[in-house]
Design an enzyme around this catalytic site. Structure first.
Site, PDB file in Angstrom:
ATOM      1  N   HIS A  39      10.273   1.482  12.685  1.00  0.00           N
ATOM      2  CA  HIS A  39      10.283   0.037  12.933  1.00  0.00           C
ATOM      3  C   HIS A  39      10.933  -0.279  14.287  1.00  0.00           C
ATOM      4  CE1 HIS A  39       8.841  -0.819   8.972  1.00  0.00           C
ATOM      5  NE2 HIS A  39       9.960  -0.487   8.334  1.00  0.00           N
TER       6      HIS A  39
ATOM      7  N   HIS B 113      12.387   6.238   8.782  1.00  0.00           N
ATOM      8  CA  HIS B 113      11.616   5.033   8.443  1.00  0.00           C
ATOM      9  C   HIS B 113      12.048   3.862   9.335  1.00  0.00           C
ATOM     10  CE1 HIS B 113       9.439   2.366   5.578  1.00  0.00           C
ATOM     11  NE2 HIS B 113      10.343   1.487   5.988  1.00  0.00           N
ATOM     12  N   GLU B 114      13.358   3.628   9.403  1.00  0.00           N
ATOM     13  CA  GLU B 114      13.869   2.517  10.208  1.00  0.00           C
ATOM     14  C   GLU B 114      13.663   2.765  11.700  1.00  0.00           C
ATOM     15  OE1 GLU B 114      14.730  -0.281   8.956  1.00  0.00           O
ATOM     16  OE2 GLU B 114      14.617   0.435   6.899  1.00  0.00           O
TER      17      GLU B 114
END
Length: 336
Positions: free
Chosen positions: A22, A18-19
């Protein structure tokens, strides 16, 4: 030990991917990233490359990306708050996108290993609608009510949609196309309508990709539909599980083997992806919603208002997590 290792692996994979979403889109968009951290808590190792510090921290339960100008305005031209709205939107959505990618990869690996249910009948259940109508092992169901069927998932989908209605099946039997009429029967054991067949498993890498993508989409739709219970008033707090409950579930499934581990990994990753897109302040969906308002208004929401709403959203989410952990997760442990 299995529960501990598998839980850490799931949380690290789900949160770090997820990170990483980003981080990657931020870098591609020219945004200055101050730190990319694996894990939380005290620093163990940290190295700098360019403008970014890459850290490994003591608690392997997640991670984060710290972008310049993400939490407060910055005068740096490469700050998050100074790039275009489209770039900011892309960065915000990239985390959830990677969760869907992880779910898709896990499902694809599962179907690559175990195979997929084809449209060819392996066995016909005795006294079932399929046997009564004359279907046999080796038959290939190519159409149901004039809709083409290439695998058991499409067959089950059509049966589920029609329920107890009469079905017309076109069957390929050794090159000859035959027609059969039957009516599905409800199974109390399986809680669904069935015609009484099992399908022959086949292996295809490209078919596994197709089914993996479809399973990810179907899972997302199921999760969204389950959120309707909150709106229709039938929602109960007892339905929820907190971190303790999730860890128990991960350990229970992982102890059954690698495929079960992949399945729970996919489920949690897709859940996180969907949940993060909800328009709740403090979540990615909330941030995207603020950016959407900014795009419509032509100017951003007041920073203090956004911070207050995010703080309220975060407080409510943490309060709910604590409540569910104490009264649901721990309560279930004592009731066993």
């Amino acid at each position: 030990m299995i529960t501990l290792i598998s839980s850490v692996a799931v949380f690290l994979l789900v949160v770090m991917l997820h990170e990483f979403g980003h981080f990657t889109v931020a870098k591609l968009s020219g945004i200055k990233v101050n730190e990319f951290s694996i894990g939380m808590g005290p620093k163990l190792i940290q190295k700098q490359k360019g403008d970014t510090f890459y850290s490994f921290r003591a608690l392997p339960i997640g991670g984060y990306v710290a972008m310049e100008g993400e939490e407060e305005n910055s005068h740096d031209p490469r700050a998050f708050n100074n790039v275009s709205i489209l770039k900011r939107m892309a960065v915000v959505l990239a985390g959830a996108f990677m969760n869907f990618v992880l779910g898709f990869l896990a499902f694809t690996i599962i179907f690559s290993i175990v195979g997929y249910g084809s449209n060819e009948i392996e066995n016909v259940i005795k006294n079932s609608p399929a046997e009564i109508s004359g279907l046999k092992s080796g038959d290939k169901i190519v159409e149901i009510n004039q809709i083409k069927t290439k695998d058991i998932y499409k067959i089950n989908s059509l049966i589920r949609d029609k329920k107890d209605e009469n079905l017309n099946l076109k069957v390929d039997r050794e090159g000859e196309i035959l027609s059969f009429n039957l009516k599905p029967k409800y199974s109390e054991e399986n809680k669904m309508y069935l015609i009484g067949i099992t399908s022959k498993l086949k292996h295809s890498f490209f078919k596994s990709i197709e089914i993996g993508a479809k399973r990810t989409l179907d899972m997302s739709i199921i999760i969204l539909k389950s959120l309707k219970v909150i709106l229709d008033g039938s929602f109960k707090i007892e339905y929820l599980s907190g971190p303790v409950g999730v860890v128990q579930m991960i350990g229970s499934e992982s102890s059954k083997g690698f495929l079960n581990f992949l399945q729970i990994l996919a489920l949690i990753s897709v859940n996180l992806g969907v949940f993060n897109l909800l328009p709740i302040p403090a979540l990615d969906g909330g941030k995207f919603f603020f950016l959407l308002i900014e795009a419509i208004r032509g100017k951003p929401i007041d920073e203090k208002i956004e911070q207050k709403l995010s703080l309220i959203g975060m407080s409510l989410l943490f309060s709910l997590m604590i409540y569910v952990t104490i009264f649901n997760d721990i309560g279930r442990l004592f009731n066993k």
